[in-house]
Write an enzyme that holds these catalytic residues in place. Structure first.
Site, PDB file in Angstrom:
ATOM      1  N   GLU A 172       0.790  -1.216  -0.002  1.00  0.00           N
ATOM      2  CA  GLU A 172      -0.164   0.014   0.103  1.00  0.00           C
ATOM      3  C   GLU A 172       0.806   1.332  -0.033  1.00  0.00           C
ATOM      4  O   GLU A 172       0.732   2.166   0.944  1.00  0.00           O
ATOM      5  CB  GLU A 172      -0.891   0.064   1.244  1.00  0.00           C
ATOM      6  N   ASN A 186       2.065  -4.647  -3.527  1.00  0.00           N
ATOM      7  CA  ASN A 186       0.789  -4.963  -3.175  1.00  0.00           C
ATOM      8  C   ASN A 186      -0.148  -3.715  -2.838  1.00  0.00           C
ATOM      9  O   ASN A 186       0.273  -2.829  -2.060  1.00  0.00           O
ATOM     10  CB  ASN A 186       0.819  -5.857  -1.896  1.00  0.00           C
ATOM     11  N   HIS A 235     -10.338  -5.693  -2.773  1.00  0.00           N
ATOM     12  CA  HIS A 235     -11.257  -5.668  -1.630  1.00  0.00           C
ATOM     13  C   HIS A 235     -12.492  -4.985  -2.593  1.00  0.00           C
ATOM     14  O   HIS A 235     -12.355  -3.760  -2.672  1.00  0.00           O
ATOM     15  CB  HIS A 235     -10.664  -4.734  -0.595  1.00  0.00           C
ATOM     16  N   GLU A 257      -5.902 -10.330  -2.148  1.00  0.00           N
ATOM     17  CA  GLU A 257      -6.898 -10.432  -0.867  1.00  0.00           C
ATOM     18  C   GLU A 257      -8.313 -10.181  -1.298  1.00  0.00           C
ATOM     19  O   GLU A 257      -8.905  -9.342  -0.892  1.00  0.00           O
ATOM     20  CB  GLU A 257      -6.267  -9.036  -0.096  1.00  0.00           C
ATOM     21  N   ASP A 289     -11.984 -10.187  -1.709  1.00  0.00           N
ATOM     22  CA  ASP A 289     -13.325 -10.362  -0.846  1.00  0.00           C
ATOM     23  C   ASP A 289     -14.230  -9.309  -1.393  1.00  0.00           C
ATOM     24  O   ASP A 289     -13.955  -8.450  -2.146  1.00  0.00           O
ATOM     25  CB  ASP A 289     -13.466 -10.395   0.545  1.00  0.00           C
TER      26      ASP A 289
HETATM   27  O1  G2I Z   1      -7.459  -4.557   6.276  1.00  0.00           O
HETATM   28  C1  G2I Z   1      -7.708  -5.591   5.404  1.00  0.00           C
HETATM   29  C2  G2I Z   1      -6.382  -5.919   4.700  1.00  0.00           C
HETATM   30  C3  G2I Z   1      -5.895  -4.510   3.868  1.00  0.00           C
HETATM   31  N1  G2I Z   1      -4.907  -5.003   3.147  1.00  0.00           N
HETATM   32  C4  G2I Z   1      -3.486  -5.293   3.889  1.00  0.00           C
HETATM   33  C5  G2I Z   1      -4.068  -6.499   4.748  1.00  0.00           C
HETATM   34  O2  G2I Z   1      -2.746  -6.529   5.710  1.00  0.00           O
HETATM   35  C6  G2I Z   1      -5.224  -5.850   5.624  1.00  0.00           C
HETATM   36  O3  G2I Z   1      -5.493  -7.082   6.520  1.00  0.00           O
HETATM   37  C7  G2I Z   1      -6.045  -6.728   7.721  1.00  0.00           C
HETATM   38  C8  G2I Z   1      -6.010  -8.118   8.593  1.00  0.00           C
HETATM   39  O4  G2I Z   1      -7.121  -8.823   7.965  1.00  0.00           O
HETATM   40  C9  G2I Z   1      -6.844  -7.620   9.901  1.00  0.00           C
HETATM   41  O5  G2I Z   1      -6.986  -8.617  10.867  1.00  0.00           O
HETATM   42  O6  G2I Z   1      -5.291  -5.993   8.525  1.00  0.00           O
HETATM   43  C10 G2I Z   1      -5.768  -5.328   9.745  1.00  0.00           C
HETATM   44  C11 G2I Z   1      -5.071  -4.311  10.306  1.00  0.00           C
HETATM   45  O7  G2I Z   1      -4.873  -3.240   9.472  1.00  0.00           O
HETATM   46  C12 G2I Z   1      -6.120  -6.460  10.651  1.00  0.00           C
HETATM   47  O8  G2I Z   1      -6.925  -6.087  11.707  1.00  0.00           O
HETATM   48  C13 G2I Z   1      -6.466  -5.966  12.868  1.00  0.00           C
HETATM   49  C14 G2I Z   1      -7.029  -5.503  14.091  1.00  0.00           C
HETATM   50  O9  G2I Z   1      -7.125  -4.083  13.552  1.00  0.00           O
HETATM   51  C15 G2I Z   1      -6.536  -5.388  15.136  1.00  0.00           C
HETATM   52  O10 G2I Z   1      -7.169  -4.804  16.333  1.00  0.00           O
HETATM   53  C16 G2I Z   1      -6.376  -7.031  15.790  1.00  0.00           C
HETATM   54  O11 G2I Z   1      -5.511  -7.003  16.913  1.00  0.00           O
HETATM   55  O12 G2I Z   1      -6.195  -7.515  13.395  1.00  0.00           O
HETATM   56  C17 G2I Z   1      -5.451  -7.617  14.503  1.00  0.00           C
HETATM   57  C18 G2I Z   1      -5.244  -9.053  14.955  1.00  0.00           C
HETATM   58  O13 G2I Z   1      -6.493  -9.986  15.200  1.00  0.00           O
END
Ligand code: G2I
Length: 606
Positions: free
Chosen positions: A165, A206, A242, A271, A273
């Site tokens: 990003e 990415n 996304h 990614e 969805d």
């Molecule tokens: O936001 C969706 C994706 C966008 N592109 C980059 C990816 O890395 C991103 O993935 C998401 C994860 O799927 C989430 O799981 O990134 C988020 C954070 O930017 C992740 O969320 C975080 C929560 O914000 C936290 O509160 C939590 O502790 O997940 C953490 C672990 O569960």
């Protein structure tokens, strides 16, 4: 750990394809061709086109056996959703922790899957020490991080999202710590550093909102073409994908992918969805299926599109609801791990499905209750048979499907005490044929140790923010939901989370790590129960100051992240605590109680 097969790398591809074709003909010869076509996994179907089909996953999800049964069989590639990110792998400078990522790699190796490493350099989930460094030290810190992490996983990841990003939506560079210190050259530097650490890994940039043509995709194209001209080791561009049905499908997706491919790059959906505004309905699910089909078609139409990864395959573990309020249902499988129309659309686009197996499995027999508690019923039954193969069972409480499993037992939890429930089970096969219901059994849950459930207009939801049940902290995430039709004054609301001190010091500290309403508006205190109960000799009481305001009808307070420790920092053993559960997404919690003006509104006291 160092012997991962790379089924799609180099010559491995030809071998993988040859194996698949041979297997396919073997089954054809046995006269079960249509059934096999239907039984093919998305990855097998993708492999027949020289692609992989993958999914994101996360460490906590690996404890869910119904989930891992699908993850391990349906997909040929997995991407850790969080555990390879900088805040996890190098939370403080020079202190590396690869345990979460290692567990994902181990799962992949055990299931013959490749791993997409995600990610090395990103503005988000970046520990604050990096952004606090003087600019002159950022480059060395970035290079060290990449060298250590890509070095640790050398030979084990198929590809790295080296830079994630880098662009704003208008196509300008994001001014994060890396850009501020080095300008856009940080990207080339990161790629070169990653290449030196793991020369075999495919290196990607990415981003999201580059799936169709537009300013941001143009900026990425310019960057990719400059990097290729300069001979920087860039192998591919990751299109996150996304998408949302309420927005139009990205324009010119196939042409957009193709122009990157024409630079000599691999492209991949990394990614994917497709979210929607909830509640889902059949029209939205059909629109979603069509978006998934279009993405699959676009990838298949571009020779250098090497694969598709979905950002988790099921609505049970989707990141969407916690980020986009009121949206969700974004994945190929629903919350009960049942395939949705989107799954069939991808399957069909990949050339699968559509066979003629119309024979359902036999009905499960011998359904019996194998145990009850005050909040759960455990069931077991004998396996069904099928002309092709049983793929799983759906468990019904009355007429409601409460869950699915690939085994012949199931525990239905979250039930009320002293209540009688009736269950049946149905078997299914890969073609979607469902058996007749088993004979019904009834089970009565045990009496609860404590009080009766409250019936007030607020309820509490809970998630566990701590994956280690035995350590020196308890980390419940809590939020209050107003289920009534009037606003509720939050200063009148208190929540109790019950636990046992488990020896050591009997004085406690409790505090707020984060609260959507502001930690300064949230209070914590630990109270000892005058008569200890099973699983509870203390509770932490979470309350609100008047600064938290009122909670509108239907609203919730948002995340409140709490933390409890003993003053001597000795360990807790949380697994037997009354309020403890393992869910990592918010869910109703009857064993956490909530009060309005001191009167029990919801939940069951121990
Ligand atoms: O936001 C969706 C994706 C966008 N592109 C980059 C990816 O890395 C991103 O993935 C998401 C994860 O799927 C989430 O799981 O990134 C988020 C954070 O930017 C992740 O969320 C975080 C929560 O914000 C936290 O509160 C939590 O502790 O997940 C953490 C672990 O569960």
């Amino acid at each position: 750990m160092r012997s991962l097969l790379h089924p799609l790398r180099g010559g491995g591809l030809a071998v993988a394809l040859a194996t698949l074709v041979t297997t396919g003909f073997g089954l054809l010869a046995a006269g079960t061709a249509p059934a096999h076509a239907q039984g093919s996994t998305l990855n097998q179907l993708a492999q027949a086109h020289g692609r992989y089909f993958g999914s994101a996953t996360d460490n906590s999800e690996l404890n869910d056996s119904a989930y891992t049964a699908v993850l391990g069989s349906e997909f040929g590639s997995i991407t850790p959703g969080n555990s390879m990110k900088w805040d996890t792998t190098e939370p403080s400078q020079g202190q590396f922790n690869f345990s979460g990522g290692d567990a994902i790699v181990q799962f992949a190796q055990a299931h013959n899957q490749q791993v997409r490493g995600h990610n090395l350099v990103w503005h988000s989930q970046l520990p604050s020490w990096v952004s606090s460094l003087p600019s002159s030290q950022v480059q060395a810190a970035m290079e060290n991080h990449i060298t250590k992490e890509a070095g640790h996983y050398k030979g084990e990841v198929y590809a790295w999202d080296v830079v994630n990003e880098p662009f704003n939506d208008d196509g300008t560079y994001r001014t994060d710590a890396f850009y501020n210190a080095m300008g856009k050259d940080y990207i080339a530097d990161a790629l070169r550093t990653a290449h030196a650490a793991d020369p075999g890994a495919k290196l990607y940039i990415n981003d999201y909102n580059i799936d169709g043509t537009g300013a941001k995709a143009d900026a990425m194209y310019q960057l990719a073409s400059d990097l290729k001209k300069q001979g920087v080791p860039l192998d591919g561009i990751g299109f996150q994908g996304h998408l949302a049905v309420q927005y139009s499908f990205p324009s010119n997706m196939q042409q957009n992918l193709q122009r990157f491919a024409d630079l000599g790059l691999d492209v991949a959906f990394t990614e994917l969805d497709v979210r929607m505004e909830l509640p889902a309905d059949s029209a939205k699910l059909a629109a979603q299926a069509d978006y998934y089909r279009q993405v699959t078609d676009a990838c298949l139409a571009v020779t250098r599109c090497v694969g598709i990864t979905v950002w988790d395959f099921d609505d049970k573990y989707s990141w969407v609801p916690s980020t986009f309020s009121g949206q969700g249902a974004a994945d190929l499988y629903d919350e009960n791990l049942q395939t949705k129309p989107a799954y069939t659309a991808v399957q069909t686009a990949l050339g699968g499905g559509g066979g003629t197996d119309t024979t359902p499995p036999s009905a499960p027999s011998g359904l019996a209750v194998s145990g009850t508690t005050s909040s759960s019923v455990s069931l077991k039954w004998s396996a069904s048979t099928d002309d092709v193969g049983v793929t799983g069972y759906d468990v019904y409480r009355g007429s409601t499907k409460v869950g699915s499993t690939t085994s012949t037992s199931y525990t239905d939890s979250g039930l009320s005490a002293s209540t009688t429930y009736s269950y049946t089970v149905k078997a299914k096969d890969a073609a979607g044929n469902v058996s007749a219901a088993s004979g019904a059994v009834t089970a009565t849950t045990a009496a609860s140790g404590g009080g009766t459930p409250g019936t007030g207009a607020v309820k509490v939801q809970y998630k566990n923010n701590d994956s280690a049940p035995t350590d020196n902290q308890i980390k419940p995430g809590l939020r209050v939901v107003n289920t009534g039709s009037d606003p509720v004054d939050l200063s009148k609301v208190t929540i109790r989370y019950y636990f046992t001190g488990d020896g050591g010091s009997s004085t406690f500290n409790a505090w707020c790590d984060y609260a959507a309403v502001g930690c300064s508006n949230v209070t914590q205190k630990v109270v000892a129960l005058s008569s200890p109960k099973s699983g509870a000799d203390h509770y932490v009481e979470v309350g609100f100051t008047s600064g938290a305001g009122t909670l509108a009808a239907g609203a919730n307070t948002g995340d409140i992240q709490n933390r409890i420790s003993k003053s001597d920092w000795s360990n807790f053993s949380e697994s037997d605590d009354y309020s403890y559960a393992t869910n990592t997404a918010y869910a109703d919690a009857t064993k956490v109680t909530v009060y309005v003006n001191g009167t029990l509104a919801s939940g069951i006291e121990p």
